[in-house]
Design an enzyme around this catalytic site. Sequence first.
Site, mmCIF file in Angstrom:
data_model
loop_
_atom_site.group_PDB
_atom_site.id
_atom_site.type_symbol
_atom_site.label_atom_id
_atom_site.label_comp_id
_atom_site.label_asym_id
_atom_site.label_seq_id
_atom_site.Cartn_x
_atom_site.Cartn_y
_atom_site.Cartn_z
ATOM 1 N N CYS A 4 -9.671 57.114 1.411
ATOM 2 C CA CYS A 4 -9.690 56.053 2.413
ATOM 3 C C CYS A 4 -11.027 55.335 2.326
ATOM 4 O O CYS A 4 -12.064 55.994 2.165
ATOM 5 C CB CYS A 4 -9.512 56.669 3.800
ATOM 6 S SG CYS A 4 -9.564 55.463 5.147
ATOM 7 N N GLU A 20 -1.787 53.735 6.553
ATOM 8 C CA GLU A 20 -2.315 52.560 7.267
ATOM 9 C C GLU A 20 -1.844 52.568 8.725
ATOM 10 O O GLU A 20 -2.598 52.191 9.625
ATOM 11 C CB GLU A 20 -1.911 51.264 6.563
ATOM 12 C CG GLU A 20 -2.360 51.130 5.105
ATOM 13 C CD GLU A 20 -3.841 51.386 4.869
ATOM 14 O OE1 GLU A 20 -4.648 51.248 5.810
ATOM 15 O OE2 GLU A 20 -4.201 51.762 3.740
HETATM 16 NI NI NI Z 1 -7.571 54.440 5.191
#
Ligand code: NI
Length: 164
Positions: free
Chosen positions: A105, A148
């Site tokens: 991420c 997400e």
């Molecule tokens: Ni992320």
Amino acid sequence: MSAQVILKMGNPRLAKPSSPLVNFEQQGLDYPNLANLLKDMEDSMHEHCGVGIAAPQIGCNMRVIMYGFETNPRYPNEGPVPFTILINPVIEACSKETDDAWEGCLSVPGLRGLVPRPNWIKYKAFDPYGNSIEGMAQGFHARIIQHECDHLDGVLFPQRIKNL
Ligand code: NI
């Protein structure tokens, strides 16, 4: 508008649930600040070589995600995923079984983790013009959408790792 600083784990904005865009279908791209937000998200995602990005990662707690790539240096073994913007997305798992795969991420630099997620999902959302859209996704594509959407609920992937 341009690439923004990506907020990092520990920033309270990443842990806070984001708000839906109210009456979005009537407003579409006229929704206040939406066009600028989308441009900033796209520039930021590309600048940092992300496969996806969620609005809270650049400090905006609205329920907006985007993702997609042809090839990506962070995930060299994954096939292309079409560029997509989802507003107010709602997802539902289609399979009880989960697959484990490595995730990273932009908000958690330098860490990868093995994250279990359902392999197939259904999603419903709006496109940026206020049209309702729905679809199914599988594999890495489904994983990105789930990752997400987690950002919109203030969840980062390390919280999903089963075996730390
Ligand atoms: Ni992320």
